[in-house]
Each structure stands twice: as C-alpha cells, then as structure tokens.
Design a protein around this motif. Structure first.
Motif, PDB file in Angstrom:
ATOM      1  N   HIS A 628     -45.913  14.496 -19.621  1.00  0.00           N
ATOM      2  CA  HIS A 628     -46.508  13.577 -18.879  1.00  0.00           C
ATOM      3  C   HIS A 628     -47.161  13.932 -17.551  1.00  0.00           C
ATOM      4  O   HIS A 628     -46.282  13.995 -16.722  1.00  0.00           O
ATOM      5  N   GLU A 777     -54.970   6.385 -27.281  1.00  0.00           N
ATOM      6  CA  GLU A 777     -54.853   7.608 -26.637  1.00  0.00           C
ATOM      7  C   GLU A 777     -56.190   8.132 -26.654  1.00  0.00           C
ATOM      8  O   GLU A 777     -56.815   7.856 -28.214  1.00  0.00           O
ATOM      9  N   HIS A 806     -58.843   4.519 -18.484  1.00  0.00           N
ATOM     10  CA  HIS A 806     -58.025   3.515 -18.596  1.00  0.00           C
ATOM     11  C   HIS A 806     -58.711   1.715 -17.978  1.00  0.00           C
ATOM     12  O   HIS A 806     -57.828   0.727 -18.811  1.00  0.00           O
ATOM     13  N   GLU A 811     -54.727   5.901 -22.792  1.00  0.00           N
ATOM     14  CA  GLU A 811     -53.992   6.374 -21.837  1.00  0.00           C
ATOM     15  C   GLU A 811     -55.306   7.926 -22.290  1.00  0.00           C
ATOM     16  O   GLU A 811     -55.577   7.905 -23.160  1.00  0.00           O
ATOM     17  N   ASP A 832     -52.975  11.276 -17.508  1.00  0.00           N
ATOM     18  CA  ASP A 832     -52.526  10.023 -18.146  1.00  0.00           C
ATOM     19  C   ASP A 832     -51.161  11.780 -18.347  1.00  0.00           C
ATOM     20  O   ASP A 832     -49.410  12.380 -17.773  1.00  0.00           O
TER      21      ASP A 832
END
Length: 870
Positions: A628, A777, A806, A811, A832
């Motif tokens: 991350h 994601e 986004h 993500e 991310d």
C-alpha cells in the motif's frame, strides 16, 4: 519384388528400429538404476577383513577395537577377492521403516544382522549360493528390511559378505515406497530389453528358415547366449527359474560365458569365410574355438572361482585376436568387415569396463556391473548390420543374374497397376485418395529432404444443405465440378506438386467426404502460403450450376514439413488440426502449430501427471507481496501456482491451466490452491502480519454450482476471516456467461470476500458490464506499467485508468513495478497498491515469511487488523 530383396528391406528396417530401441533401453536402464558411491546419506560405513582360515561370529566381530575397522563407502568393491569381509553400517534413520539394498545380485554369501540397543533384533542368511527363499524380500537383488524400534537410538547393521566371483557390495538405503517405484521402473526396462533380444532372435530365426543361411542361425545362438548371460547376471533366472537350485545358477553363469565365445567364433568364421579366403586366420580361429570348448568343459569340472577367471581371460584373448584379424583384412574396403570390427570393439570396451570396475577404478552402476554382457549385446546388434550388408550385396549380384526372368512378370505388374488405381482413387471425382496423397508426401520428403513441403486442406462447409436442396445426385455432380475447378486452379501454380502425371494431370487429392488436399513445394513458407491464398480467393468466386449461382463456403488449413520428423500421415493430420481452428473466409487459412494439437503425447502425459500432482501435493504456491503506497505497509500477497515436473522441469501455468480447464481438473486444482493459500494466512499471523492473500480463479469456477458455498466452507474450516481472501479473475473471464458469473460474484461479495479484476486493459472488456460487478479493485496489466517511465503513451494510459477507477469507486493495483522510478511515478498518480520485482519476486511460503522479518515495509496496516469490506 524378389523374395531376397523383400527380406533385406524388412531386415534393414527391423534392424534400425531394434538398434535404436535397444540403445534407448540400455540408456534408460542405466538412468533408472540407482547410483552408488561415496555419498551415502544416512549411513556411516566401516569394514573388517576376516583372516583366511578363520570364521568370526558376531560376538567376535563386535569385540574388535575401533582401530581394527577401516572406513568404507557405499560402493564397497574388492574385485576378485575370496576373503570374507564384515561391514558395519551406523544409521541415521529418517523413518521407522527402511530397506537396505545390495545392488549386486551375484554375492555368494551374505549374513545380515540388525542391532538395536546392542541386541540383535533381526538376522538373515542369504546369497546366490543359498536358496532364494532365504531372502527376506523376494527380489532379484538382496534387500533387507530395517525396522527402527527407537528413533532416538540409531540402529547398527552388520553384514558378512563373501564370494568366489567379484566381491562387490554396492549399498543403498531406501524408503520402502521409493524402493518399489524405482525397482518397478528398472525391472520394466530390463524386461523390455529382454523382449527386444527375443524379438531379434525370433526374426532372424524366421530368416534362417526362409533363406537357409547358416549365419542367421549362428546369429540367433549369439543373441540367445547374450540373453541368457544377461538374465543370469541380473539375478532374474535365480528368482524365477531356479530359486531352490543355487548350484544350477552358478553352473549356468560359468557355462554361458565360454559358450558365448564359442558361438561368436563360429559366427566369425562363417561370416568372414575364413576357410576359403583366409586360411591362416581360419587356423587361429579354429584354435580359439578349441580353447572356448575347453573352457566350456572346464565350467563343468573346475571350481567356480577358477572357471570364471579362465573364461574372462579367454574372452579378452578372443576379442583381441578378432580385432587384430579385422585390422589384418581391413584393406579390402569391405563395409561389412568394418562393421564387424566395430562390433568387436564394443565387446573390448565392455571387457575393459569390467576389469576397471573389478579393481575398483570405476564406480558401481548398471553399466560397470554388466559392461561385458552389455558390450556383447551391442556387438550382437552391430553384427546384425554386418550380416544384412553382406547378404544384401550377395543378393544384389544374384539379382542381376535373374533380371531376365524378372521381365516375365512385367505383364502381371501392369495388371496390378490397374488394381492399384482402383484402390488409390476416389470413385466419384477420380482424384487420388488419401493413401496416394500420403505416399506422394513421403516420396517428396525422401527424394528432396531439404525442400519445404506444405500440405493444404480445403473443406466445403454447408454442403449438406446442397444435398438436402438438390438431392444427392445433383450434389455429386456439383462436388465433381468443385474438384475439377480446384484442380484447374492449382495446376498453373509454380510450386504445385502433381500427384499423378498422365493425360489428365491431377494435383488435387480427394481425402475424404467434401475435403480436398493439395501440395506445394518450395523454399519459402510465405511464398507458398501466398500461392495458396490465391487459390482460395479464386475458388471462393460464385459458380453457376443448373441455373443457380452458388458461392462455395469453406475452411482451410495447412501444415509445413519438419525436416526432423515428418511424413505424409503426420503432415495431413496436422493440416486437419489446423483446419479445425480455421473460420470461414476467403483468405483465412489456419497454419498448424503444436499449441493447436490437443492430442500430442506430452499433453496427454501432463494431463495425467497433473491429476496426480494435485492428489499428492506435487504443486507449489509462490507468493508475491503487494504494498500500500499511502501507508507504506504490506497489505497482501498474490498466490502464484508453480509446477516443477520431475521429467519435464518447470511447466508454465499458461500450459497446464488450459489442460485443467479442458479435463475437468479446474475445481480440484482451485480447491488445492485455496487450501494452501488459507494455510499461508496462519503463517502470516505468526509473524504479526495481517496481509490478505489473493488467488486467481477461472471462468469455469464461477460457473460451478455452489462455488461460493465451497469458498465459505473453506474459510470456516481453516478459520480464516473472509476479508483475508481476495479472488482475482480476468475481465474476459468475467464476461463469459455474465448472468451466472454475476450471481456468484454477488454472493461472494456479500460474504466480505474481496474481488479483483486482473490484467485490466488486455481483454475484450465492456465497462458497462464491469461496472455492474461487485469488485473492490482493478489490477492494471504489467504490460502498461513496465515501460511507463520511458513510454509516454503507457504513462498516459495508466494515469487515465487510475483516475477512471477512482471515480468509479475502485482501488487500483499496479503490477510489474520494476524500479524505483516507476514506483515513485505511480505514487504521484495516486495508485493505491503496487507489486513487482522491485518490491520482491514471487517466493515460497517459507521465503516470504523470512522476507517479512527483514523488509523495510511495515507488516500491519497502521498497527490495526485488516479492515472489513463495507
């Protein structure tokens, strides 16, 4: 074809195949045979020589001081030594059940003692001078079970060995299951080798009865003697034919060696025609024959130890004199003489290997243990070629004398040709059929092996509609018109190959139903392919038939010859496979490549092995960390499946995953991966890491009934929170069977399993559909990431994708981060998560845990457990 020429051709093919197969089996047997040497895991070996005239018992041996014992190794070899030796083996056991194998079956006396805590817990007395039933495990080798009562107190093995022949004691320690697998493999290869020798003997026996040439009979005796020697030296005859008569086994061993020498010398004398051509050499060979007969008689009268030494010595003498004789007559430029010399050289090398092994200069293996019989076997095979060459040239001379009589059969041949035409052409179109087409390919490849041959197939589609509309009679007429038209289009081509040269030249074959084939020959694949495209483009033009304007619909496929391994049947089969991958279109000719072939032997083998690998945990998972960027911590690991095959090495997932999908193995394979991945979660907990684990799934998984329930059961059984598991699927997979896939994904999402779209940007995606998916994601494919620091176009695509995802509430994970520059660039774009070689390569579970202990990245997200999915 004359009978002699027929037998020569058959014999030539048979000898080539037999030789290649025999040599392959010898190499495989050497590979399958266990290796013995100084590295003996789990064993520390020392030995003690028993003084001549004295027989120790176990108590006396154990009372000997340590300095009396000499260090030894697993390849214990004293050559021709009749002394009795005691071997002491200190074990470091890894299992309670072990097998100790002596890899040499011709030891006369072997006494085995198993000592545990100073007490004898097992004792066996065996050897090939004792009945076969004395062996604790019925096997051609001497194998002793070792039961370890207490793992904390290592046992000691004591062996007393003595032999009138060579004293070789190659030792190996096995786990029982591994021993049986290796033994079955070696036994199968040895029996296959025996089968080859039997077939060679039987075939030449048939030739003897057909041609009445005594050389074939002598050759059969040579092969039979070699086979008998191999059977005795392998211990197979003792095991199956005379288990309760060890004296007979020994007698056979010393008898067969001089008898083999005798039949070899008789064969040599007849083959070289020494009586008429080389009188002096004939006298020498005659003396050697008498010497061999003396050794045969000695084998029946003399002690074993003396007889075997005399036989080996005479064998070396016989081989050397034959080599000298071959050199003496080498100048005749006779091919068969030179082949004959090479055959004797094989036996010389075999004898040399035995001597070097007997004195301990070569390690123990299948080749060194049996180099004389193996050399004799190779010699027998090479003799077969020399025999074939000699008789072929003799038959050639006789054939010329009979040429006049051959002309009498010419009329009959013409009649046979007419029959052949009926059998080799399609009765409707009168075009050559499949058999003739394949024969034409074989002829081209043999006559011009350096030229490229291309086979093209054209299959008419929707022709059944013509049958139903116009009737079979009219459809047959249309098919004939199509055949004539295709033949006319191909004949003018520069690289076209005529299949039949006559008044009506034919360049097209009617191989089956509504499928036609033609050949092009040249040196450039592109040029041949363009010519074929011209044909298909012209053939696709509408044709008028019975007042109707019909446009042919067809598919086409082609294959190109491979100089290493091609024939007509293979080339046509490959073209059919390519045609199955073709779609209708004027210029759409599918070209064969091995990936198209679902029936190749490697693929079938791997499909079977994959099922076994899943069952026995023969696969492996590697884990690549995900970081991350905002929090600077390890938030996940992607589980990547690996298969390291024992024979083929590393097998790419791109190869075996489609196999699993096609063979119904996708469900158990995914279940295995999920189970291993969830187990890894517990390993992460032990090092205070709350990272989740991502697993790739297939479109087939989403279509499985109850797939989401299976995931939930696995999570409960392994006591792993659903938030710790992420499932990745490609955008293309998500769009297959959208209704069922969407239902499964919604169920998984409702249970807090994290969902991810993998390789985004490379598939045929529909944003409108993906927007409906309950994913958390999007993973941007590595092809856009790896060069974004040097390619502005890739950087623009990545920036746009990040912003779009986004905005849609997803993500973003970037794969393929190779350097610090790309990482900082992604951080600036607001990506991310990242993963790639710059962070870490995929690792085994143990290496991943070790990496977590040393990495600069934090292992928990802000010191708190992983968040739940809202």
């Amino acid at each position: 074809m004359p009978l002699t020429q027929y037998f020569y051709n058959k014999n030539k093919r048979y000898l080539l195949h037999s030789t290649l197969l025999a040599i392959s089996v010898l190499l495989l047997a050497a590979w399958a045979s266990p290796s013995y040497g100084k590295a003996a895991p789990g064993m520390q070996i020392s030995y003690l020589a028993e003084p001549r005239g004295t027989v120790y018992d176990l108590a006396q041996v154990m009372a000997q001081p340590d300095e009396a014992w000499q260090p030894g190794d697993a390849d214990f070899n004293k050559g021709y030594d009749r002394t009795a030796y005691w071997l002491k083996i200190e074990l470091t056991p890894t299992s309670r059940e072990l097998f100790l194998e002596i890899g040499y079956p011709l030891l006369d006396y072997v006494d085995f003692y198993l000592l545990q805590a100073g007490e004898v817990s097992a004792h066996y007395a065996t050897g090939d001078r004792r009945p076969f039933d004395s062996r604790p495990i019925h096997h051609r080798l001497m194998v002793f079970p070792v039961a370890v009562a207490d793992m904390s107190t290592p046992p000691t093995l004591i062996l007393r060995v003595q032999s009138d022949g060579t004293l070789q004691v190659p030792l190996r320690l096995w786990l029982p299951q591994e021993f049986h697998v290796a033994s079955d493999r070696t036994t199968a290869l040895i029996h296959l080798f025996y089968g080859i020798l039997l077939v060679m003997a039987a075939f030449n026996l048939i030739l003897f009865f057909s041609l009445r040439e005594r050389a074939y009979l002598y050759y059969v005796l040579v092969v039979g003697s070699v086979l008998t020697m191999m059977v005795t030296l392998h211990g197979v005859s003792f095991q199956y034919f005379s288990p309760n008569r060890p004296g007979f086994e020994h007698q056979l061993q010393v008898f067969i060696i001089p008898f083999l020498q005798y039949v070899l010398l008789v064969f040599t004398s007849h083959f070289l025609q020494t009586r008429n051509l080389y009188p002096r050499l004939h006298k020498v060979l005659k003396a050697l024959i008498i010497l061999s007969l003396v050794c045969v008689a000695g084998s029946l009268l003399l002690p074993f130890w003396l007889s075997i030494r005399l036989s080996v010595a005479s064998g070396i003498l016989v081989a050397l004199i034959n080599i000298i004789a071959s050199a003496y007559i080498w100048g005749r430029s006779d091919t068969s003489i030179r082949i004959f010399t090479a055959a004797w050289l094989a036996l010389i090398f075999g004898a040399l290997g035995t001597l070097l092994h007997a004195v301990g200069l070569l390690p123990t293996s299948l080749l060194t243990q049996h180099s004389v019989p193996l050399g004799a076997t190779v010699q027998a095979v090479i003799f077969a070629f020399a025999l074939a060459d000699r008789f072929h040239r003799e038959r050639e001379a006789r054939l010329q004398e009979k040429q006049a009589s051959y002309e009498a059969f010419k009329s009959r041949k013409e009649a046979e040709s007419q029959l052949y035409r009926v059998a080799s052409h399609n009765p409707l179109t009168r075009l050559p059929n499949r058999a003739l087409f394949e024969a034409a390919v074989d002829h081209l490849l043999k006559a011009q092996p350096d030229r490229l041959v291309a086979a093209f197939l054209l299959h008419l589609r929707q022709f059944d509609d013509v049958n139903k509309t116009l009737g079979h009679q009219q459809a047959d007429l249309l098919l004939k018109d199509y055949a004539d038209r295709l033949n006319q289009l191909i004949q003018p081509l520069r690289h076209a190959v005529p299949l039949e040269v006559s008044e009506n030249r034919k360049s097209v074959a009617h191989v089956e139903g509504v499928t036609f084939a033609f050949l092009l020959q040249g040196s450039d694949k592109t040029e041949l392919f363009r010519e074929a495209e011209q044909v298909t483009e012209a053939f696709s033009a509408p044709v008028e038939f019975r007042g109707l304007l019909l446009e042919p619909a067809f598919v086409a496929g082609c294959s190109f010859s491979d100089k290493r391994d091609s024939d007509g049947q293979t080339l046509l089969r490959q073209a059919f496979i390519a045609m199955d991958h073709s779609s209708m279109g004027v210029r759409n000719i599918a070209i064969y490549n091995p990936e198209m072939n679902p029936y190749n032997p490697r693929r079938l083998t791997l499909m079977t092995d994959l099922r076994e690998a899943i069952r026995t945990d023969g696969l492996a998972l590697h884990f690549q960390p995900q970081i991350h960027l905002g929090q600077g911590c390890v938030t996940g690991f992607e589980a990547l499946l690996r298969w390291f095959h024992s024979e083929h090495g590393f097998i790419s997932p791109d190869e075996f995953i489609p196999m699993a999908e096609q063979s119904g193995l996708m469900k158990p394979l995914t279940h295995w991966v999920l189970k291993q991945a969830l187990a890894f979660c517990h390993q992460l907990d032990e090092v205070n890491c709350d990272a989740l684990v991502s697993v790739n799934i297939s479109a087939l998984n989403l279509r499985e009934p109850g797939f989401s329930d299976d995931i939930w059961e696995l999570l409960e059984d392994n006591q792993v929170a659903a938030q710790r598991l992420a499932l990745e699927l490609t955008e293309t997979a998500a769009m297959l069977d959208p209704k069922r896939s969407l239902a499964a994904l919604h169920t998984l999402s409702s249970r807090a399993v994290r969902l991810s779209i993998d390789d985004f940007g490379t598939g045929h995606s529909s944003l409108a559909y993906i927007r409906k998916l309950p994913v958390n994601e999007i993973k941007i494919d590595r092809s856009f990431i790896m060069e974004m620091d040097r390619n502005e176009g890739d950087a623009t695509i990545v920036r746009t994708t990040v912003n779009m995802c986004h905005d849609l509430g997803y993500e973003v994970v970037a794969e393929g981060v190779e350097n610090e520059g790309i990482l900082q660039q992604l951080k600036g774009l607001g990506c991310d998560f990242v993963q790639g070689y710059h962070i870490a390569r995929p690792m085994s579970a143990a290496d991943a845990i070790a990496w977590l202990k040393t990495t600069q990245w934090k292992t928990r997200r802000n010191g708190q457990p992983a968040p739940s999915i809202p």
